[in-house]
Structures are given as structure tokens and as C-alpha cells.
Design a protein around this motif. Structure first.
Motif, PDB file in Angstrom:
ATOM      1  N   ASP A 187      -5.076   3.263 -35.108  1.00  0.00           N
ATOM      2  CA  ASP A 187      -5.250   3.295 -36.563  1.00  0.00           C
ATOM      3  C   ASP A 187      -6.320   4.305 -36.962  1.00  0.00           C
ATOM      4  N   VAL A 188      -7.418   4.340 -36.216  1.00  0.00           N
ATOM      5  CA  VAL A 188      -8.497   5.307 -36.488  1.00  0.00           C
ATOM      6  C   VAL A 188      -7.974   6.726 -36.343  1.00  0.00           C
ATOM      7  N   ARG A 189      -7.213   6.961 -35.285  1.00  0.00           N
ATOM      8  CA  ARG A 189      -6.720   8.306 -35.020  1.00  0.00           C
ATOM      9  C   ARG A 189      -5.714   8.745 -36.093  1.00  0.00           C
ATOM     10  N   GLU A 197       3.401   9.571 -32.705  1.00  0.00           N
ATOM     11  CA  GLU A 197       3.548   9.845 -31.271  1.00  0.00           C
ATOM     12  C   GLU A 197       2.218  10.210 -30.605  1.00  0.00           C
ATOM     13  N   ALA A 198       1.311  10.773 -31.382  1.00  0.00           N
ATOM     14  CA  ALA A 198       0.038  11.236 -30.826  1.00  0.00           C
ATOM     15  C   ALA A 198      -1.083  10.216 -30.991  1.00  0.00           C
ATOM     16  N   ALA A 199      -0.843   9.143 -31.749  1.00  0.00           N
ATOM     17  CA  ALA A 199      -1.909   8.200 -32.069  1.00  0.00           C
ATOM     18  C   ALA A 199      -2.439   7.407 -30.870  1.00  0.00           C
ATOM     19  N   PRO A 200      -1.606   6.961 -29.913  1.00  0.00           N
ATOM     20  CA  PRO A 200      -2.158   6.208 -28.770  1.00  0.00           C
ATOM     21  C   PRO A 200      -3.161   7.044 -27.978  1.00  0.00           C
ATOM     22  N   HIS A 201      -4.259   6.398 -27.600  1.00  0.00           N
ATOM     23  CA  HIS A 201      -5.310   7.085 -26.841  1.00  0.00           C
ATOM     24  C   HIS A 201      -5.283   6.591 -25.405  1.00  0.00           C
ATOM     25  N   TYR A 202      -5.249   7.525 -24.450  1.00  0.00           N
ATOM     26  CA  TYR A 202      -5.185   7.174 -23.035  1.00  0.00           C
ATOM     27  C   TYR A 202      -6.514   7.486 -22.360  1.00  0.00           C
ATOM     28  N   ASP A 203      -7.288   6.450 -22.102  1.00  0.00           N
ATOM     29  CA  ASP A 203      -8.596   6.589 -21.462  1.00  0.00           C
ATOM     30  C   ASP A 203      -8.384   6.473 -19.956  1.00  0.00           C
ATOM     31  N   TRP A 204      -8.054   7.606 -19.347  1.00  0.00           N
ATOM     32  CA  TRP A 204      -7.626   7.601 -17.952  1.00  0.00           C
ATOM     33  C   TRP A 204      -8.188   8.833 -17.259  1.00  0.00           C
ATOM     34  N   LEU A 205      -8.960   8.621 -16.181  1.00  0.00           N
ATOM     35  CA  LEU A 205      -9.531   9.738 -15.440  1.00  0.00           C
ATOM     36  C   LEU A 205      -8.571  10.173 -14.343  1.00  0.00           C
ATOM     37  N   ARG A 206      -8.409  11.492 -14.195  1.00  0.00           N
ATOM     38  CA  ARG A 206      -7.429  12.053 -13.270  1.00  0.00           C
ATOM     39  C   ARG A 206      -8.114  12.896 -12.207  1.00  0.00           C
ATOM     40  N   ARG A 207      -7.451  13.060 -11.062  1.00  0.00           N
ATOM     41  CA  ARG A 207      -7.957  13.927 -10.001  1.00  0.00           C
ATOM     42  C   ARG A 207      -7.544  15.367 -10.297  1.00  0.00           C
ATOM     43  N   ARG A 208      -8.517  16.241 -10.378  1.00  0.00           N
ATOM     44  CA  ARG A 208      -8.191  17.633 -10.694  1.00  0.00           C
ATOM     45  C   ARG A 208      -7.341  18.266  -9.589  1.00  0.00           C
ATOM     46  N   ALA A 209      -7.538  17.807  -8.346  1.00  0.00           N
ATOM     47  CA  ALA A 209      -6.778  18.362  -7.227  1.00  0.00           C
ATOM     48  C   ALA A 209      -5.291  18.055  -7.351  1.00  0.00           C
ATOM     49  N   ALA A 210      -4.945  17.020  -8.126  1.00  0.00           N
ATOM     50  CA  ALA A 210      -3.537  16.641  -8.261  1.00  0.00           C
ATOM     51  C   ALA A 210      -2.824  17.429  -9.354  1.00  0.00           C
ATOM     52  N   ILE A 244      -4.970  19.137 -33.795  1.00  0.00           N
ATOM     53  CA  ILE A 244      -4.850  17.946 -32.958  1.00  0.00           C
ATOM     54  C   ILE A 244      -4.511  18.335 -31.520  1.00  0.00           C
ATOM     55  N   ARG A 245      -3.624  19.310 -31.361  1.00  0.00           N
ATOM     56  CA  ARG A 245      -3.250  19.751 -30.018  1.00  0.00           C
ATOM     57  C   ARG A 245      -4.465  20.253 -29.249  1.00  0.00           C
ATOM     58  N   GLN A 246      -5.279  21.080 -29.879  1.00  0.00           N
ATOM     59  CA  GLN A 246      -6.445  21.623 -29.196  1.00  0.00           C
ATOM     60  C   GLN A 246      -7.439  20.529 -28.848  1.00  0.00           C
ATOM     61  N   ARG A 247      -7.607  19.600 -29.757  1.00  0.00           N
ATOM     62  CA  ARG A 247      -8.539  18.490 -29.498  1.00  0.00           C
ATOM     63  C   ARG A 247      -8.068  17.648 -28.321  1.00  0.00           C
ATOM     64  N   GLU A 248      -6.776  17.349 -28.272  1.00  0.00           N
ATOM     65  CA  GLU A 248      -6.236  16.530 -27.193  1.00  0.00           C
ATOM     66  C   GLU A 248      -6.272  17.261 -25.854  1.00  0.00           C
ATOM     67  N   ILE A 249      -5.972  18.540 -25.860  1.00  0.00           N
ATOM     68  CA  ILE A 249      -5.997  19.301 -24.607  1.00  0.00           C
ATOM     69  C   ILE A 249      -7.419  19.358 -24.055  1.00  0.00           C
ATOM     70  N   GLU A 250      -8.390  19.561 -24.928  1.00  0.00           N
ATOM     71  CA  GLU A 250      -9.785  19.589 -24.482  1.00  0.00           C
ATOM     72  C   GLU A 250     -10.191  18.241 -23.902  1.00  0.00           C
ATOM     73  N   PHE A 251      -9.733  17.154 -24.544  1.00  0.00           N
ATOM     74  CA  PHE A 251     -10.064  15.825 -24.020  1.00  0.00           C
ATOM     75  C   PHE A 251      -9.421  15.605 -22.657  1.00  0.00           C
ATOM     76  N   VAL A 252      -8.130  15.914 -22.543  1.00  0.00           N
ATOM     77  CA  VAL A 252      -7.425  15.691 -21.276  1.00  0.00           C
ATOM     78  C   VAL A 252      -8.061  16.514 -20.154  1.00  0.00           C
ATOM     79  N   LYS A 253      -8.448  17.742 -20.468  1.00  0.00           N
ATOM     80  CA  LYS A 253      -9.126  18.561 -19.450  1.00  0.00           C
ATOM     81  C   LYS A 253     -10.426  17.900 -18.998  1.00  0.00           C
ATOM     82  N   SER A 254     -11.140  17.276 -19.929  1.00  0.00           N
ATOM     83  CA  SER A 254     -12.419  16.649 -19.584  1.00  0.00           C
ATOM     84  C   SER A 254     -12.239  15.423 -18.708  1.00  0.00           C
ATOM     85  N   THR A 255     -11.030  14.877 -18.653  1.00  0.00           N
ATOM     86  CA  THR A 255     -10.786  13.679 -17.849  1.00  0.00           C
ATOM     87  C   THR A 255     -10.385  14.009 -16.416  1.00  0.00           C
TER      88      THR A 255
END
Length: 311
Positions: A187-189, A197-210, A244-255
Motif C-alpha cells: 500500500d505504501v509503495r 505488479e510492482a507493488a510487492p516488496h521482496y526483502d531477499w538477499l542473493r549471492r552475487r556469484a549466482a 520506479i525501474r531505476q529505483r528497483e534495479i538499484e535496490f535489487v543490486k544492493s541485495t
């Protein structure tokens, strides 16, 4: 009376309330949890069916871990009792027993039984159930007042855990709290410009090697965002889409974490967990030879003389 403005007030610092807090504070919301320590979990003798504790966990240690996690995520944990929640100018005015007053756009009711502080936000007939028990008439908060995701008919009011009928097990209450937290974030987003489609937030850390494509390949990042977050027949204006795309890509990269960062976080996590455990028991379960070896290593590292721990 102390007055402040926050993003979210959570009423109740049990498993459901803390799960909501961890979820939404990690996103960056300004969150306060009011907890007087009256959670129904306090009546539990010992917790044996919470995932991750194979031998169970005592209630005191579990509470300290839970509250430490909420604070680490960014929540303010305040020992005070909420007495009323009122609607005012599109927000909520939350008043406490110790004369605190907080103005927020969102409130999460995460107490187990008492919903009296919500009285007046809706009609009593809708918000409360009346039933007879041993010849006496009792009134209690309607466990079905909120939907399965914790949303209510009152914009900005959510219900989590026991008060929403999900308090029969600690793990169930915590899971429902996380569900409510994710719905609140969606709702905040949406208010921040995200679409469905973009509203759900995925707080998930990923392995960069993968990662199976080049880190600097912006075209691939954009394509993956479009595949997962944008409907084929969308009518989103270009400026909004790009922002929104740039914000999400920056977030996903940080994870994405590299090996050294994963190792650093592992060490920090184990150290943090160890601070909550009994020191004597920790020493007891450590192999004596390994303990001797560790003392010798530390002495060598610091350049100081070591003393045999068995002396």
C-alpha cells in the motif's frame, strides 16, 4: 503530553507485532512499537515448536531475541500501553497511558485479546462480537473484522496475529505478522508511484556469484524488470516507469552479496546470537581442546603471554 509524528504505530510487541515491525522498518519506514509486556506468550511455559530452535527456546530469551531484532531493523520499542486510537484529518491519533501522543497514517493492531483501544473507529456492531458465557454477556473484538491479509475497511488500519484470529501458535502469529507487513508495504509503495505488479516488496538477499548475466549489462536488468514487474498491456507513463525501474534495479543490486560480505554477516550474526546465550553453557558445550587452541591463537595474535585455562 509528548507528541510526535511517525509512519506507523504497532500496538503489541509479541511475535505478530515484531514481525510486522521487522518487515516494514527494514524498508525504511519510521516505526514505533508500543509494548507493555502483556503478550499471551508470557503464559507459555516453554516454546518447543518455533522453527529454528531444535531443542526449543525459553520464553525470556525468545522475547529478547525478538525485540532485539525489531530494534536492529529500525523500530523504536516503547514500554507503554495504548489507550485509544482516534481518526483525525485522515490520520490516526494514538494516545498512551503515559501521555504520549503519536500522529500516524497507519496503525497495526497486534495485541492478542484486547481491542478496546480501537473502539470508536467503526461501529461497535461491526467491530465487536457479543456472546453469552455462563449467563453473562461478553463483548470482544471480531476476529474476522480484517481480511486474511490484515486489511480492514478503515484505510490505514491493519490487524495482525491473535486479534485477527491467527494467534493459536507463535509461528502462525509471526507468519501472519509478516504477511500484514508486506501488504502494508504494498500500500505504501502504491502511494509512492508503484503499480499493482510492482507493488510487492521482496526483502531477499542473493549471492552475487549466482548472477547469470553481466553486472553492468543495464539492458538485461531493464528486461528482467519488465518481465516481472510490468504487464504487457500497461499504460504507465514513461517518466514514472523509468523512475520506479531505476529505483528497483538499484535496490535489487544492493541485495546481491559477494563471498566476503556473506562471511562478514555470518560472523556478526553468530556473535549477536551468542550475546543472548548463557555464557557458562556456551563454555560447557565447547570442546576443551578447541578452547585451549583458541586461547593460544588469541595470545599469539595479541602478542601477550597466555595462561593455560586449566591452571
Amino acid at each position: 503530553m509528548t507528541t510526535s509524528n511517525r509512519d506507523v504505530v504497532i500496538v503489541g510487541g509479541g511475535p505478530a507485532g515484531c514481525a510486522v515491525g521487522v518487515c516494514i522498518a527494514r524498508y525504511g519506514l519510521d516505526v514505533v512499537i508500543f509494548d507493555r509486556g502483556n503478550s499471551s506468550l508470557r503464559r507459555c511455559a516453554f516454546l518447543e515448536n518455533y522453527l529454528g530452535f531444535p531443542a526449543g527456546i525459553d520464553i525470556e530469551t525468545f522475547y529478547k531475541l525478538m525485540h532485539d531484532h525489531a530494534v536492529e531493523a529500525g523500530c523504536d520499542l516503547v514500554s507503554d500501553m495504548v489507550e485509544s486510537v482516534e481518526r483525525t484529518d485522515g490520520n490516526f491519533r494514538v494516545r498512551t497511558q503515559e501521555e504520549r501522543s503519536v500522529l500516524v497514517p497507519r496503525v497495526v493492531a497486534a495485541t492478542t485479546h484486547d481491542g478496546e483501544y480501537l473502539r470508536g473507529l467503526d461501529s461497535d456492531e461491526v467491530m465487536f462480537d457479543t456472546h453469552e458465557h455462563h449467563g453473562e454477556v461478553h463483548e470482544e473484538f471480531d476476529r474476522e473484522y480484517a481480511d486474511a491479509d490484515g486489511r480492514t475497511s478503515i484505510d490505514g488500519l491493519y490487524v495482525a496475529g491473535g486479534l485477527a484470529g491467527h494467534g493459536e501458535q507463535v509461528l502462525v502469529a509471526a507468519g501472519h505478522g509478516m504477511t500484514v507487513g508486506r501488504e502494508l508495504l504494498a500500500d505504501v509503495r502504491c502511494e509512492e508511484g508503484y503499480w499493482e505488479e510492482a507493488a510487492p516488496h521482496y526483502d531477499w538477499l542473493r549471492r552475487r556469484a549466482a548472477l547469470d548475466y553481466d553486472w553492468d549489462d543495464e539492458e538485461t536488468w531493464h528486461r528482467r524488470f519488465a518481465d516481472h514487474r510490468v504487464a504487457d498491456d500497461h499504460d504507465i507513463e514513461q517518466e514514472r516507469l523509468q523512475r520506479i525501474r531505476q529505483r528497483e534495479i538499484e535496490f535489487v543490486k544492493s541485495t546481491h552479496l559477494d563471498r566476503s560480505e556473506i562471511d562478514n554477516r555470518r560472523e556478526r550474526a553468530h556473535r549477536r546470537l551468542a550475546t543472548h546465550l548463557d555464557e557458562e553453557l556456551l563454555l560447557e558445550v565447547i570442546d576443551d581442546d578447541r578452547l585451549q587452541e583458541y586461547v593460544a591463537e588469541q595470545a599469539e595474535t595479541t602478542g601477550s603471554g597466555g595462561r593455560n585455562i586449566s591452571d
